[in-house]
Design a protein around this motif. Structure first.
Motif, mmCIF file in Angstrom:
data_model
loop_
_atom_site.group_PDB
_atom_site.id
_atom_site.type_symbol
_atom_site.label_atom_id
_atom_site.label_comp_id
_atom_site.label_asym_id
_atom_site.label_seq_id
_atom_site.Cartn_x
_atom_site.Cartn_y
_atom_site.Cartn_z
ATOM 1 N N PRO A 139 37.335 33.644 37.944
ATOM 2 C CA PRO A 139 38.252 32.679 37.331
ATOM 3 C C PRO A 139 38.221 32.678 35.799
ATOM 4 O O PRO A 139 39.130 32.127 35.167
ATOM 5 N N ALA A 140 37.181 33.280 35.208
ATOM 6 C CA ALA A 140 37.055 33.300 33.746
ATOM 7 C C ALA A 140 37.720 34.518 33.123
ATOM 8 O O ALA A 140 37.704 34.677 31.900
ATOM 9 N N LEU A 141 38.323 35.376 33.954
ATOM 10 C CA LEU A 141 38.912 36.602 33.442
ATOM 11 C C LEU A 141 40.380 36.408 33.063
ATOM 12 O O LEU A 141 41.098 35.617 33.664
ATOM 13 N N LYS A 142 40.802 37.167 32.071
ATOM 14 C CA LYS A 142 42.223 37.276 31.748
ATOM 15 C C LYS A 142 42.603 38.747 31.838
ATOM 16 O O LYS A 142 41.762 39.638 31.700
ATOM 17 N N THR A 143 43.881 39.016 32.102
ATOM 18 C CA THR A 143 44.345 40.387 32.259
ATOM 19 C C THR A 143 45.415 40.709 31.236
ATOM 20 O O THR A 143 46.222 39.862 30.862
ATOM 21 N N GLY A 151 49.024 57.883 34.006
ATOM 22 C CA GLY A 151 50.367 57.516 33.612
ATOM 23 C C GLY A 151 50.878 56.239 34.247
ATOM 24 O O GLY A 151 51.936 55.730 33.870
ATOM 25 N N LYS A 152 50.142 55.711 35.204
ATOM 26 C CA LYS A 152 50.553 54.477 35.866
ATOM 27 C C LYS A 152 50.203 53.261 35.003
ATOM 28 O O LYS A 152 49.397 53.340 34.086
ATOM 29 N N GLU A 153 50.809 52.141 35.324
ATOM 30 C CA GLU A 153 50.507 50.902 34.609
ATOM 31 C C GLU A 153 49.367 50.179 35.316
ATOM 32 O O GLU A 153 49.370 50.042 36.544
ATOM 33 N N GLY A 154 48.390 49.744 34.558
ATOM 34 C CA GLY A 154 47.267 49.013 35.118
ATOM 35 C C GLY A 154 46.977 47.765 34.331
ATOM 36 O O GLY A 154 47.793 47.323 33.507
ATOM 37 N N SER A 155 45.816 47.193 34.577
ATOM 38 C CA SER A 155 45.421 45.971 33.891
ATOM 39 C C SER A 155 44.020 46.111 33.321
ATOM 40 O O SER A 155 43.121 46.629 33.999
ATOM 41 N N ASP A 156 43.845 45.672 32.088
ATOM 42 C CA ASP A 156 42.527 45.531 31.490
ATOM 43 C C ASP A 156 42.043 44.104 31.706
ATOM 44 O O ASP A 156 42.821 43.141 31.571
ATOM 45 N N LEU A 157 40.778 43.965 32.020
ATOM 46 C CA LEU A 157 40.182 42.653 32.261
ATOM 47 C C LEU A 157 39.243 42.286 31.121
ATOM 48 O O LEU A 157 38.426 43.104 30.688
ATOM 49 N N TYR A 158 39.368 41.068 30.632
ATOM 50 C CA TYR A 158 38.493 40.495 29.613
ATOM 51 C C TYR A 158 37.960 39.167 30.131
ATOM 52 O O TYR A 158 38.603 38.508 30.963
ATOM 53 N N ILE A 159 36.828 38.735 29.592
ATOM 54 C CA ILE A 159 36.358 37.372 29.831
ATOM 55 C C ILE A 159 36.949 36.476 28.747
ATOM 56 O O ILE A 159 36.884 36.803 27.562
ATOM 57 N N GLU A 160 37.537 35.354 29.139
ATOM 58 C CA GLU A 160 38.021 34.394 28.161
ATOM 59 C C GLU A 160 36.871 34.024 27.221
ATOM 60 O O GLU A 160 35.766 33.718 27.677
ATOM 61 N N GLN A 161 37.143 34.077 25.920
ATOM 62 C CA GLN A 161 36.044 33.906 24.968
ATOM 63 C C GLN A 161 35.345 32.560 25.106
ATOM 64 O O GLN A 161 34.125 32.470 24.934
ATOM 65 N N PRO A 186 36.891 45.803 27.424
ATOM 66 C CA PRO A 186 37.479 45.503 28.728
ATOM 67 C C PRO A 186 37.211 46.611 29.734
ATOM 68 O O PRO A 186 36.920 47.750 29.385
ATOM 69 N N ILE A 187 37.356 46.256 30.994
ATOM 70 C CA ILE A 187 37.298 47.224 32.077
ATOM 71 C C ILE A 187 38.624 47.159 32.819
ATOM 72 O O ILE A 187 39.248 46.096 32.916
ATOM 73 N N THR A 188 39.091 48.280 33.327
ATOM 74 C CA THR A 188 40.320 48.258 34.110
ATOM 75 C C THR A 188 40.048 47.636 35.476
ATOM 76 O O THR A 188 38.963 47.806 36.054
ATOM 77 N N ALA A 189 41.051 46.928 35.987
ATOM 78 C CA ALA A 189 40.945 46.406 37.347
ATOM 79 C C ALA A 189 40.751 47.547 38.343
ATOM 80 O O ALA A 189 40.020 47.411 39.336
ATOM 81 N N ALA A 190 41.375 48.689 38.053
ATOM 82 C CA ALA A 190 41.261 49.845 38.943
ATOM 83 C C ALA A 190 39.823 50.324 39.075
ATOM 84 O O ALA A 190 39.399 50.771 40.149
ATOM 85 N N ALA A 191 39.046 50.247 37.983
ATOM 86 C CA ALA A 191 37.645 50.687 38.032
ATOM 87 C C ALA A 191 36.831 49.822 38.989
ATOM 88 O O ALA A 191 35.950 50.320 39.703
ATOM 89 N N LEU A 192 37.115 48.525 39.007
ATOM 90 C CA LEU A 192 36.386 47.624 39.897
ATOM 91 C C LEU A 192 36.828 47.771 41.350
ATOM 92 O O LEU A 192 36.074 47.437 42.261
ATOM 93 N N GLU A 193 38.039 48.267 41.542
ATOM 94 C CA GLU A 193 38.582 48.411 42.891
ATOM 95 C C GLU A 193 38.290 49.791 43.494
ATOM 96 O O GLU A 193 38.385 49.969 44.715
ATOM 97 N N GLU A 194 37.926 50.751 42.665
ATOM 98 C CA GLU A 194 37.742 52.126 43.142
ATOM 99 C C GLU A 194 36.470 52.254 43.972
ATOM 100 O O GLU A 194 35.386 51.881 43.531
#
Length: 263
Positions: A139-143, A151-161, A186-194
């Motif tokens: 819940p503390a993450l923003k994308t 070449g696909k579109e993904g999301s970077d994840l950050y922790i709300e400061q 940040p880490i990509t959402a894809a990295a956490l899902e892989e």
């Protein structure tokens, strides 16, 4: 995560003068450190200082945080270039990466998981993070949208400061966590899902440091993974950012694993 102002892409050192009479620094394995998400190599600065003082050569790898397989490939290339035995230590997602990277590398003699993930093949980091209750990172993450290497579109994840210290580094001084929050990578959402495809801990002895005050990875999850891997486990009262808040304790734990590799 960063404990200071500087961002260190790679820290390399060897303090041979600190070696004991029984074991010189030339005899000791190189310790390769792999940071996790929302962090950078400088998160290991205190650990590096302590290990170098004990005569260990150290490399803190810059983990790309783009995808599990590609991140592991980068770490593997670094480890493959080290002459002599290696002890790999990973924090958080860095553990997922090193389990994949070390598979089949004969020079890796020990794996040290620091508040970390110990994945089985077929599992993802996100899956294990949610396996047990108690994690409050989600819940503390923003994308933010980001293009991925394919070449696909993904999301970077950050922790709300404003949430960073509470969920990630509650036992680190506020002035330090303010810098850590501002400089987080940040880490990509894809990295956490892989899903992982390798599990090096099945062939390499492992150590597992469980942080009991962790709100990013529940301690019960770390215990489960460590038991499954038959790891040497130590529990410590600390937040997820234990390498910053208690670097000497982390270095001592890594040293236990490193010492076990000495003939």
């Amino acid at each position: 995560m960063t404990a200071g102002v500087a961002v260190a892409a790679m820290t390399v050192g060897c303090a041979g003068a600190q070696a004991t009479e029984e074991t010189t620094s030339a005899d000791k394995p190189t310790v390769v450190l792999v940071h996790g998400a929302f962090a950078d190599s400088s998160s290991w600065n205190g650990v590096v200082r302590s290990l170098e003082a004990d005569g260990y050569p150290v490399i803190a790898v810059a983990n790309p945080l783009r995808g599990l397989a590609s991140d592991a490939g980068h770490v593997r290339s670094v480890v493959d270039g080290v002459r002599g035995p290696v002890v790999l230590a990973g924090h958080s997602y860095g553990g997922s990466v090193m389990s994949q990277a070390a598979d089949g590398l004969p020079n890796v003699k020990a794996l040290v998981y620091i508040a970390s993930f110990i994945l089985e093949a077929g599992e993802s980091t996100g899956e294990l993070a949610a396996k047990f209750p108690g994690g409050e990172l989600g819940p503390a993450l923003k994308t933010l949208p980001v293009p991925l290497p394919d070449g696909k579109e993904g999301s970077d994840l950050y922790i709300e400061q404003d949430q960073f210290r509470r969920v990630f580094a509650a036992d680190v001084p506020e002035d330090v966590t303010a810098l850590m929050a501002a400089t987080q990578r940040p880490i990509t959402a894809a990295a956490l899902e892989e899903p992982a495809t390798k599990a090096a801990w099945k062939a390499i002895p492992s150590w597992n440091l469980v942080t009991t005050e962790d709100l990013a990875i529940p301690a019960e999850s770390m215990r489960f993974m460590g038991k499954r891997a038959n790891s040497h486990t130590l529990e410590i009262k600390a937040s997820h950012a234990v390498a910053v808040s208690q670097p000497d304790a982390v270095a001592d734990f890594i040293t236990q694993a490193a010492d076990s590799t000495l003939g």
